[in-house]
Design a protein around this motif. Structure first.
Motif, mmCIF file in Angstrom:
data_model
loop_
_atom_site.group_PDB
_atom_site.id
_atom_site.type_symbol
_atom_site.label_atom_id
_atom_site.label_comp_id
_atom_site.label_asym_id
_atom_site.label_seq_id
_atom_site.Cartn_x
_atom_site.Cartn_y
_atom_site.Cartn_z
ATOM 1 N N LEU A 72 69.629 22.421 25.334
ATOM 2 C CA LEU A 72 68.391 23.208 25.414
ATOM 3 C C LEU A 72 68.643 24.653 25.013
ATOM 4 O O LEU A 72 67.820 25.277 24.328
ATOM 5 N N ALA A 73 69.782 25.193 25.430
ATOM 6 C CA ALA A 73 70.118 26.569 25.051
ATOM 7 C C ALA A 73 70.308 26.670 23.536
ATOM 8 O O ALA A 73 69.836 27.632 22.903
ATOM 9 N N ASN A 74 70.960 25.682 22.946
ATOM 10 C CA ASN A 74 71.207 25.717 21.498
ATOM 11 C C ASN A 74 69.927 25.603 20.680
ATOM 12 O O ASN A 74 69.872 26.070 19.530
ATOM 13 N N LEU A 75 68.895 25.001 21.257
ATOM 14 C CA LEU A 75 67.625 24.865 20.541
ATOM 15 C C LEU A 75 66.964 26.204 20.259
ATOM 16 O O LEU A 75 66.062 26.299 19.427
ATOM 17 N N GLU A 76 67.417 27.258 20.934
ATOM 18 C CA GLU A 76 66.852 28.588 20.683
ATOM 19 C C GLU A 76 67.151 29.082 19.264
ATOM 20 O O GLU A 76 66.524 30.029 18.795
ATOM 21 N N HIS A 77 68.105 28.440 18.587
ATOM 22 C CA HIS A 77 68.382 28.810 17.192
ATOM 23 C C HIS A 77 67.247 28.396 16.269
ATOM 24 O O HIS A 77 67.030 29.010 15.216
ATOM 25 N N ASP A 78 66.519 27.344 16.656
ATOM 26 C CA ASP A 78 65.487 26.783 15.773
ATOM 27 C C ASP A 78 64.071 26.856 16.331
ATOM 28 O O ASP A 78 63.106 26.643 15.604
ATOM 29 N N TYR A 79 63.959 27.133 17.630
ATOM 30 C CA TYR A 79 62.650 27.169 18.273
ATOM 31 C C TYR A 79 62.560 28.367 19.216
ATOM 32 O O TYR A 79 63.583 28.878 19.685
ATOM 33 N N LYS A 80 61.325 28.765 19.467
ATOM 34 C CA LYS A 80 61.093 29.646 20.609
ATOM 35 C C LYS A 80 61.066 28.728 21.827
ATOM 36 O O LYS A 80 60.206 27.858 21.937
ATOM 37 N N VAL A 81 62.013 28.883 22.739
ATOM 38 C CA VAL A 81 62.148 27.975 23.873
ATOM 39 C C VAL A 81 61.809 28.698 25.176
ATOM 40 O O VAL A 81 62.378 29.750 25.476
ATOM 41 N N SER A 82 60.884 28.134 25.925
ATOM 42 C CA SER A 82 60.549 28.635 27.257
ATOM 43 C C SER A 82 60.832 27.517 28.247
ATOM 44 O O SER A 82 60.324 26.401 28.084
ATOM 45 N N ILE A 83 61.636 27.806 29.261
ATOM 46 C CA ILE A 83 61.963 26.803 30.271
ATOM 47 C C ILE A 83 61.278 27.164 31.584
ATOM 48 O O ILE A 83 61.457 28.261 32.108
ATOM 49 N N VAL A 84 60.484 26.236 32.072
ATOM 50 C CA VAL A 84 59.843 26.374 33.379
ATOM 51 C C VAL A 84 60.513 25.329 34.273
ATOM 52 O O VAL A 84 60.322 24.128 34.075
ATOM 53 N N THR A 85 61.317 25.770 35.220
ATOM 54 C CA THR A 85 62.085 24.828 36.012
ATOM 55 C C THR A 85 61.697 24.836 37.481
ATOM 56 O O THR A 85 61.323 25.875 38.031
ATOM 57 N N GLN A 86 61.776 23.663 38.092
ATOM 58 C CA GLN A 86 61.606 23.545 39.536
ATOM 59 C C GLN A 86 62.940 23.747 40.250
ATOM 60 O O GLN A 86 62.985 23.791 41.476
ATOM 61 N N ASN A 87 64.017 23.859 39.475
ATOM 62 C CA ASN A 87 65.351 23.972 40.058
ATOM 63 C C ASN A 87 65.638 25.398 40.520
ATOM 64 O O ASN A 87 65.201 26.367 39.884
ATOM 65 N N VAL A 88 66.413 25.508 41.585
ATOM 66 C CA VAL A 88 66.757 26.829 42.126
ATOM 67 C C VAL A 88 68.159 27.256 41.720
ATOM 68 O O VAL A 88 68.613 28.335 42.093
ATOM 69 N N ASP A 89 68.853 26.422 40.941
ATOM 70 C CA ASP A 89 70.184 26.789 40.463
ATOM 71 C C ASP A 89 70.074 27.645 39.195
ATOM 72 O O ASP A 89 68.981 27.837 38.656
ATOM 73 N N ASP A 90 71.218 28.153 38.732
ATOM 74 C CA ASP A 90 71.236 29.018 37.550
ATOM 75 C C ASP A 90 71.895 28.338 36.352
ATOM 76 O O ASP A 90 72.391 29.009 35.443
ATOM 77 N N LEU A 91 71.881 27.010 36.305
ATOM 78 C CA LEU A 91 72.607 26.298 35.255
ATOM 79 C C LEU A 91 71.973 26.494 33.878
ATOM 80 O O LEU A 91 72.681 26.523 32.866
ATOM 81 N N HIS A 92 70.656 26.616 33.802
ATOM 82 C CA HIS A 92 70.030 26.915 32.511
ATOM 83 C C HIS A 92 70.538 28.251 31.970
ATOM 84 O O HIS A 92 70.895 28.369 30.791
ATOM 85 N N GLU A 93 70.574 29.244 32.821
ATOM 86 C CA GLU A 93 71.030 30.567 32.384
ATOM 87 C C GLU A 93 72.504 30.552 32.011
ATOM 88 O O GLU A 93 72.903 31.145 31.004
ATOM 89 N N ARG A 94 73.301 29.864 32.789
ATOM 90 C CA ARG A 94 74.730 29.799 32.485
ATOM 91 C C ARG A 94 74.995 29.063 31.175
ATOM 92 O O ARG A 94 75.991 29.320 30.495
ATOM 93 N N ALA A 95 74.111 28.138 30.836
ATOM 94 C CA ALA A 95 74.256 27.418 29.565
ATOM 95 C C ALA A 95 73.890 28.295 28.374
ATOM 96 O O ALA A 95 74.263 27.980 27.241
ATOM 97 N N GLY A 96 73.156 29.377 28.626
ATOM 98 C CA GLY A 96 72.789 30.294 27.556
ATOM 99 C C GLY A 96 71.308 30.422 27.279
ATOM 100 O O GLY A 96 70.899 31.171 26.395
ATOM 101 N N SER A 97 70.461 29.712 28.024
ATOM 102 C CA SER A 97 69.012 29.860 27.842
ATOM 103 C C SER A 97 68.582 31.258 28.275
ATOM 104 O O SER A 97 69.031 31.753 29.317
ATOM 105 N N THR A 98 67.705 31.855 27.494
ATOM 106 C CA THR A 98 67.357 33.260 27.726
ATOM 107 C C THR A 98 65.949 33.470 28.265
ATOM 108 O O THR A 98 65.590 34.589 28.631
ATOM 109 N N ASN A 99 65.148 32.394 28.314
ATOM 110 C CA ASN A 99 63.767 32.543 28.791
ATOM 111 C C ASN A 99 63.490 31.451 29.815
ATOM 112 O O ASN A 99 62.990 30.379 29.479
ATOM 113 N N VAL A 100 63.835 31.730 31.079
ATOM 114 C CA VAL A 100 63.726 30.736 32.147
ATOM 115 C C VAL A 100 62.930 31.334 33.299
ATOM 116 O O VAL A 100 63.192 32.461 33.725
#
Length: 224
Positions: A72-100
């Protein structure tokens, strides 16, 4: 650049070793969820609740993002990616996603019990007697059952601008998060990744009955 909106839930983090919020028996790590995830639970036994989230926070430092988070983080190279998560962990951010945005709060933040807008980073244990600057007990920055979900309006606005909607790791059974998929525009492409799909299958939703890490690759192939 197309806007890809991702609605993620516990299933994506489960493959990193984080227990899902609510197992089939209604317990979370051996606790009735209302004991550890409600205002009444905190009022009745604040030490139990603080200890519970201290353990969850400590566990978070022992896990790492999995292939689904990283893809999902790598998809930011080709798409504008917005992640809306129900999770309370920071794994999306640690993976490199910038809009969570975290609908249900963040485990690595705390807030005042007096002023809900007094939110700050917290990577250590919270104990009874730990006070905010106004002298009130602090608590985990988690949205508990019965509390408002303040980021829902922002999440709705994001969904309304989606070109592609990806639902991954969530059964979409918990409201108000479950309502978000209904705010996308009529012709938005919708993909749903879940090993045991709970959504009603219809012609608008492409269902991928696989785990998050497997299904994300199928999703990529369908996009190409």
């Amino acid at each position: 650049m197309k806007h890809l909106v991702v609605l993620s839930g516990a299933g994506i983090s489960a493959e990193s070793g984080i227990k899902t919020f609510r197992d089939a028996d209604g317990l979370w790590e051996g606790h009735d969820v209302m004991e550890v995830a409600s205002p009444d639970g905190f009022k009745n036994n604040p030490k139990l609740v603080l200890d519970f989230y201290n353990q969850r926070r400590q566990q978070l430092f022992t896990v790492k993002p999995n292939a689904a988070h990283l893809t999902l983080a790598n998809l930011e190279h080709d798409y504008k990616v917005s992640i809306v998560t129900q999770n309370v962990d920071d794994l999306h951010e640690r993976a490199g996603s910038t809009n969570v945005i975290h609908l249900h709060g963040e485990l690595l933040k705390a807030r005042s019990t007096y002023d809900s807008s007094d939110v700050f980073t917290c990577k250590s244990d919270i104990q009874l007697g730990d006070l905010c600057k106004e002298g009130y007990q602090i608590r985990p920055h988690i949205v508990w059952f019965g509390e408002d979900v303040p980021l829902i309006p922002k999440a709705i606005n994001i969904c309304e601008t989606a070109d592609i909607l990806l639902i991954i790791g969530t059964s979409m059974q918990v409201y108000p998060a479950a309502s978000l998929m209904h705010y996308v525009r009529e012709h938005t492409a919708i993909y749903y990744i879940d090993p045991n799909p709970a959504l009603v299958r219809n012609s608008k939703i492409v269902t991928i009955a696989e785990s998050a890490t497997q299904g994300i690759q199928t999703f990529i192939n369908l996009l190409n």
